[in-house]
Write a protein that holds these residues in place. Structure first.
Motif, PDB file in Angstrom:
ATOM      1  N   SER A 175      -3.451  -1.447   3.039  1.00  0.00           N
ATOM      2  CA  SER A 175      -3.258  -0.504   4.150  1.00  0.00           C
ATOM      3  C   SER A 175      -2.346   0.972   3.513  1.00  0.00           C
ATOM      4  N   ILE A 176      -3.187   1.349   2.530  1.00  0.00           N
ATOM      5  CA  ILE A 176      -2.652   2.462   1.791  1.00  0.00           C
ATOM      6  C   ILE A 176      -3.028   3.853   2.759  1.00  0.00           C
ATOM      7  N   LYS A 177      -2.140   4.646   3.284  1.00  0.00           N
ATOM      8  CA  LYS A 177      -2.644   5.937   4.188  1.00  0.00           C
ATOM      9  C   LYS A 177      -2.590   6.827   2.947  1.00  0.00           C
ATOM     10  N   CYS A 178      -3.619   7.315   2.646  1.00  0.00           N
ATOM     11  CA  CYS A 178      -4.171   8.494   1.704  1.00  0.00           C
ATOM     12  C   CYS A 178      -5.632   8.765   1.761  1.00  0.00           C
ATOM     13  N   ARG A 179      -5.853   9.971   1.160  1.00  0.00           N
ATOM     14  CA  ARG A 179      -7.170  10.213   0.806  1.00  0.00           C
ATOM     15  C   ARG A 179      -7.404  10.284  -0.591  1.00  0.00           C
TER      16      ARG A 179
END
Length: 123
Positions: A45-49
């Motif tokens: 669930s990594i929040k990145c682009r």
């Protein structure tokens, strides 16, 4: 060189460089690599682009490949770095390298204009 086989520069020092984005880096090995990274980012669930881009450092070194990450709030950069390192070292030999940078929102917008991210979990 650090564990990813790239320069020992601070991952957050991207803005200090004279970097020109040239577009996405594509190919069979790149697709496998980015698919594995995207899977791990999703699993954790990594929040990145994230982008795999061709870049020019304006230093005469020619075209380089860089993994460019725009982190979401409260994202553990150490976990991101670990996931990238594990994937890269499992796929490529120790002579290969990949420059990896955490980019600012402004650089993310600039890169997003010329390339689609291979992973995007930023609301």
């Amino acid at each position: 060189m650090n564990q990813f086989g790239h320069r020992d520069d601070n991952l957050f020092d991207f803005e200090a460089r004279h970097v020109r984005f040239l577009g996405p880096q594509e190919g069979v090995a790149e697709t496998v690599f980015t698919s594995k990274i995207a899977h791990l980012f999703s699993k954790h669930s990594i929040k990145c682009r994230a982008y795999l881009a061709r870049v020019d450092y304006d230093d005469g070194s020619g075209v380089n490949i860089a993994l460019c990450i725009f982190l979401g709030e409260s994202t553990d950069s150490n976990l991101v770095e670990e996931l990238i390192g594990i994937t890269f070292s499992n796929m490529f030999n120790s002579n290969e390298h990949l420059d990896t940078y955490m980019i600012t929102k402004e650089r993310d917008q600039e890169l997003h204009e010329m390339a689609d991210p291979f992973y995007d979990n930023i609301q």
